[in-house]
Scaffold this active site. Structure first.
Site, PDB file in Angstrom:
ATOM      1  N   LYS A 221      29.528 -27.848  12.867  1.00  0.00           N
ATOM      2  CA  LYS A 221      30.539 -27.142  13.666  1.00  0.00           C
ATOM      3  C   LYS A 221      29.945 -26.603  14.967  1.00  0.00           C
ATOM      4  O   LYS A 221      28.728 -26.513  15.147  1.00  0.00           O
ATOM      5  CB  LYS A 221      31.183 -26.028  12.846  1.00  0.00           C
ATOM      6  CG  LYS A 221      32.171 -26.558  11.807  1.00  0.00           C
ATOM      7  CD  LYS A 221      32.926 -25.458  11.099  1.00  0.00           C
ATOM      8  CE  LYS A 221      34.007 -26.059  10.181  1.00  0.00           C
ATOM      9  NZ  LYS A 221      34.728 -25.012   9.419  1.00  0.00           N
ATOM     10  N   ARG A 255      30.757 -27.599   1.737  1.00  0.00           N
ATOM     11  CA  ARG A 255      31.625 -28.688   2.212  1.00  0.00           C
ATOM     12  C   ARG A 255      30.947 -29.315   3.423  1.00  0.00           C
ATOM     13  O   ARG A 255      30.774 -28.663   4.454  1.00  0.00           O
ATOM     14  CB  ARG A 255      33.004 -28.141   2.575  1.00  0.00           C
ATOM     15  CG  ARG A 255      34.005 -29.201   3.030  1.00  0.00           C
ATOM     16  CD  ARG A 255      35.349 -28.573   3.376  1.00  0.00           C
ATOM     17  NE  ARG A 255      36.309 -29.584   3.799  1.00  0.00           N
ATOM     18  CZ  ARG A 255      36.444 -30.022   5.049  1.00  0.00           C
ATOM     19  NH1 ARG A 255      35.667 -29.539   6.011  1.00  0.00           N
ATOM     20  NH2 ARG A 255      37.350 -30.944   5.359  1.00  0.00           N
TER      21      ARG A 255
END
Length: 274
Positions: A221, A255
């Site tokens: 991210k 995740r």
């Protein structure tokens, strides 16, 4: 700490990995790279062989300012992939990344094992009741607004306390409808600045008080690659560093896009704890 997936108890006292399968053309890292069923199945096989317990399939990109996708298009993207994955790998525990109750219902009926909702039921008034009726585990994430507007809502009095309060309310609502198995996800990158993401990670151990399994999704991210002044493609090492911190602070599920590296991270952190 366990969740029941299709009659199988998954013990989350030892952390597990959820492999990401985006079948969207516009996801921030892997959008559009799995162009056909053969490529998708090859990627799923690789993630399962590398140790993924769950495969999280998403057909609606939730990156900031993502394009809106209709329910019918989301369903047309996702149902054939569920069928193909389960035909090839019948024991796969598929998680469905959706905030829409109709998608959740049809995907579970097609064989999915759990629902991963970025809105914790706030974008679809029927979601909590639908999950309760389906008797599947429910991952509820913290977000404010929608994927299109969330970055306008990154205002908090105290980010950790505000999110703890949010989860106490959402868990109570879910419990009232009979949802038993719940996982919480603080939603890194969703209605949060880079600085807020790090503040949240720094206080992640506070979420242990909720006594629910904790999912952390920080894989590649912008909180990583913008801090390092690089790109999502170059953010694997940074992902591993922050996943290590998350595990030390109580994460039960990672995740990730890169399953092998996440499994190695878990193995080393568990050895350190022993």
């Amino acid at each position: 700490m366990t969740i029941n997936c299709k009659g199988k108890l998954i013990d989350l006292s030892s952390p597990k990995v959820m492999g990401i399968l985006n079948i969207t053309p516009d996801s921030f890292y892997d959008g559009g790279i799995h162009k056909n069923e053969t490529a998708i199945l090859k990627h799923v096989e690789s993630m399962l062989n590398d140790g993924a317990t769950f495969i999280d399939i998403g057909a609606y990109s939730s990156r900031p300012n993502a394009d809106h996708v209709s329910e019918s298009e989301e369903l047309q993207r996702i149902l054939p992939i569920i069928h193909a994955v389960l035909k090839e790998f019948p024991k796969t525990l598929i998680s469905i990344d959706t905030f829409r109750s109709k998608i959740a219902k049809q995907c579970v009926e097609a064989g999915a094992a759990l629902i991963n909702d970025i809105s914790a039921g706030k974008l679809d008034d029927n979601m909590l009741q639908t999950v309760a009726n389906l008797h599947v585990p429910y991952i509820m994430m913290h977000m404010k607004g929608t994927p299109q507007t969330m970055q306008q809502h990154a205002n908090y009095n105290n980010i950790a306390k505000d999110i703890l309060f949010y989860f106490s309310e959402r868990i109570a609502a879910a419990k009232a409808l009979g949802i038993v198995d719940m996982v919480i996800d603080p939603g890194f990158g969703f209605a949060k600045t880079i600085e807020q993401n790090y503040e949240l990670l720094n206080h992640l151990e506070l979420f242990k008080m909720i006594e629910k399994p904790l999912l952390v999704g920080i894989s590649r991210k912008s909180m990583i690659y913008k801090t390092l002044e690089t790109t999502a493609n170059e953010a694997l090492n940074g992902t591993t560093v922050l996943n290590t911190v998350a595990l030390q602070k109580g994460a039960s599920i990672l995740r990730v896009h890169d399953v092998k590296e996440a499994m190695e991270t878990i193995k080393l952190v568990e050895a350190l704890k022993r």
